[in-house]
Design an enzyme around this catalytic site. Structure first.
Site, PDB file in Angstrom:
ATOM      1  N   TYR A  60       0.849  -1.183   0.000  1.00 43.88           N
ATOM      2  CA  TYR A  60       0.000   0.000   0.000  1.00 43.88           C
ATOM      3  C   TYR A  60       0.880   1.226   0.000  1.00 43.88           C
ATOM      4  CZ  TYR A  60      -4.995   0.437  -0.036  1.00 43.88           C
ATOM      5  OH  TYR A  60      -6.289   0.559  -0.461  1.00 43.88           O
ATOM      6  N   GLU A  62      -0.236   5.024  -0.519  1.00 46.47           N
ATOM      7  CA  GLU A  62      -0.953   6.268  -0.812  1.00 46.47           C
ATOM      8  C   GLU A  62       0.000   7.431  -0.685  1.00 46.47           C
ATOM      9  OE1 GLU A  62      -5.596   5.458   0.540  1.00 46.47           O
ATOM     10  OE2 GLU A  62      -4.317   6.735   1.743  1.00 46.47           O
ATOM     11  N   ASP A 206      -4.477  14.431 -25.335  1.00 42.46           N
ATOM     12  CA  ASP A 206      -4.725  13.060 -24.907  1.00 42.46           C
ATOM     13  C   ASP A 206      -4.020  12.149 -25.904  1.00 42.46           C
ATOM     14  OD1 ASP A 206      -5.563  10.686 -23.938  1.00 42.46           O
ATOM     15  OD2 ASP A 206      -7.708  11.037 -24.187  1.00 42.46           O
ATOM     16  N   THR A 232      -1.623   6.644 -22.160  1.00 45.27           N
ATOM     17  CA  THR A 232      -1.640   5.294 -21.605  1.00 45.27           C
ATOM     18  C   THR A 232      -0.231   4.732 -21.748  1.00 45.27           C
ATOM     19  OG1 THR A 232      -2.190   4.317 -23.744  1.00 45.27           O
ATOM     20  CG2 THR A 232      -4.041   4.847 -22.294  1.00 45.27           C
ATOM     21  N   LYS A 235      -0.383   0.946 -24.900  1.00 49.30           N
ATOM     22  CA  LYS A 235      -0.667   0.851 -26.338  1.00 49.30           C
ATOM     23  C   LYS A 235       0.661   0.725 -27.098  1.00 49.30           C
ATOM     24  CE  LYS A 235      -5.177   2.898 -25.613  1.00 49.30           C
ATOM     25  NZ  LYS A 235      -6.104   4.023 -25.772  1.00 49.30           N
ATOM     26  N   ARG A 241      -0.747  -2.140 -18.514  1.00 48.34           N
ATOM     27  CA  ARG A 241      -1.999  -1.398 -18.637  1.00 48.34           C
ATOM     28  C   ARG A 241      -2.010  -0.285 -17.592  1.00 48.34           C
ATOM     29  NH1 ARG A 241      -5.904  -2.273 -21.613  1.00 48.34           N
ATOM     30  NH2 ARG A 241      -4.688  -3.996 -22.423  1.00 48.34           N
TER      31      ARG A 241
END
Ligand SMILES: *Cc1c(COP(=O)(O)O)cnc(C)c1O
Length: 413
Positions: A60, A62, A206, A232, A235, A241
């Site tokens: 974890y 954060e 984008d 992303t 791709k 991903r």
């Protein structure tokens, strides 16, 4: 063939959960025995898969390196700093946030950093290749912002710059978005910057699709022009991903806070480590050669499809993407996709500008990773057209696909 390509986990999985292991093997078999022409897909490396399957998945974390809400982050902090540094150097950006869980989350965070609900945003309309996050009524973007769509020229299929300028002057948007899921040509970022400056709007690029080509020097970079670049990593870039945001130092804090705590919780450290691996791979001369081959192959594929009678949008491509109307061969995109799927050729339908019927969208990122090049693109175009016309039966087509991909295993043993 190993189940995950992550040596430390593959055998364990096969022993402990054969049912699931078989599903994974089945998918690996599907990916390697059919032709992967979905423009948004690729084969990431065994090293990337190993990072994804690592113990970092347990952690974890954060917050950001050096400022976490959880203890024990000293090692994953190093991984995230490495990913950030590699992204900044790869794209020449002042700031990089590598935590976005996906491309859509990156866009959500970019809007959160720059906009307020109800603000006006100019973006490519969905019928012309805009993404869901560019104002679809089914998406948060269309619900929370006032999107004004621009389009493409009916004749050329190219983005209608005059319309962009006119709409910007009329609507005075708070932000202009450039980027697409299907536009096959380079985007003129300098033009969009000029219009944004004229009307006092932020420019959001984008670049989810072309960012891998940018990394390899095969497409122009939005980084010098856009206030915020969303992307992303899975791709053409060939990583895990996930999403990423690049921006100038002036917006760094706003972007970081828009990702965490505004739109996300804990960072996915295994994915961030895998992003670091992918950025490292993308900085090599081998990746630059790959990116250029992706474009060269897409150009050949577009030309060969046109020779077969399909109507290729914009008459060709500058990128990995080709969209085409199979109408002249007797069927629309949806029917064509079904025939092609039965033949083991996997690709998408897409909207066709200024048409009621659907087209086909295909890309060369995955097949180029496999090692295919110009000669194979010609073979693919001929087979595709034969199948769509109904001249080649799916059983025979499947055999030919298997013969073709058999020579290019994505994960050689
Ligand atoms: C792929 C894509 C996205 C979304 O990425 P996801 O990871 O599927 O959320 C957003 N915008 C554009 C332009 C894209 O091509």
């Amino acid at each position: 063939m190993s189940v995950t390509h992550a040596p430390q986990t593959a055998d364990v999985l096969a022993r402990q959960d054969p049912e699931l292991a078989e599903i994974l093997l089945g998918e690996l078999h599907r990916q390697s025995s059919t032709l992967q022409l979905i423009a948004a897909e690729n084969f990431c490396s065994p090293a990337v898969l190993a990072a994804l399957g690592s113990a970092l998945a347990n952690k974890y974390a954060e917050g950001y390196p050096g400022a976490r809400h959880h203890g024990g982050c000293e090692i994953v902090d190093v991984a995230e700093r490495l990913a950030v540094d590699r992204a900044k150097s790869l794209f020449g950006a002042e700031h990089a946030n590598v935590q976005s869980h996906s491309g859509s989350s990156a866009v959500l965070a970019a809007y959160a950093a720059l906009l307020r609900p109800g603000d006006t945003v100019l973006a490519l309309g969905l019928p012309y290749g805009g993404h869901l996050t560019h104002g679809s009524p089914a998406n948060f973007s269309g619900r929370w912002f006032d999107f004004v769509p621009y389009g493409v020229d009916a004749e050329t299929g190219l983005i209608d710059h005059d319309q962009v300028r006119t709409l910007a002057r009329t609507h005075r948007p708070k932000a202009i978005v450039c980027g697409s899921i299907a536009y096959p040509r380079h985007i003129d970022y300098a033009f969009f910057r000029e219009v944004a400056d004229e009307v006092g709007a932020y420019l959001i690029a984008d670049a989810a699709h072309p960012i891998g080509l940018v990394a390899g020097g095969a497409a122009p970079s939005p980084v010098p022009y856009a206030d915020v670049v969303c992307a992303t990593t899975h791709k053409v870039l060939r990583g895990p991903r996930g999403g990423m945001i690049l921006c100038g130092g002036d917006l760094a804090e706003r972007v970081d806070r828009a990702v965490f705590p505004f739109t996300q919780g804990g960072a996915q450290m295994h994915t961030i480590a895998a992003k670091a691996v992918a950025f490292g791979e993308a900085a090599t001369p081998a990746f630059a050669a790959y990116a250029h081959q992706v474009v060269a192959s897409a150009r050949i594929l577009a030309a060969a499809l046109a020779d077969e009678g399909l109507v290729v949008t914009t008459g060709g491509t500058d990128t990995h993407l080709v969209t085409a109307d199979p109408g002249p061969l007797g069927v629309d995109g949806r029917a064509a996709r079904g025939r092609l799927a039965a033949a083991g050729m996997v690709l998408d339908c897409c909207a066709l500008p200024h048409a009621d019927t659907r087209g086909l969208r295909l890309g060369t990122a995955a097949v180029t990773t496999q090692g295919m090049a110009e000669k194979e693109m010609e073979r693919i175009a001929a087979l595709l057209a034969g199948v769509v016309r109904g001249e080649v039966e799916s059983v025979r087509a499947r055999e030919e696909v298997r013969d073709l991909v058999g020579g290019f295993p994505p994960y050689p043993a």
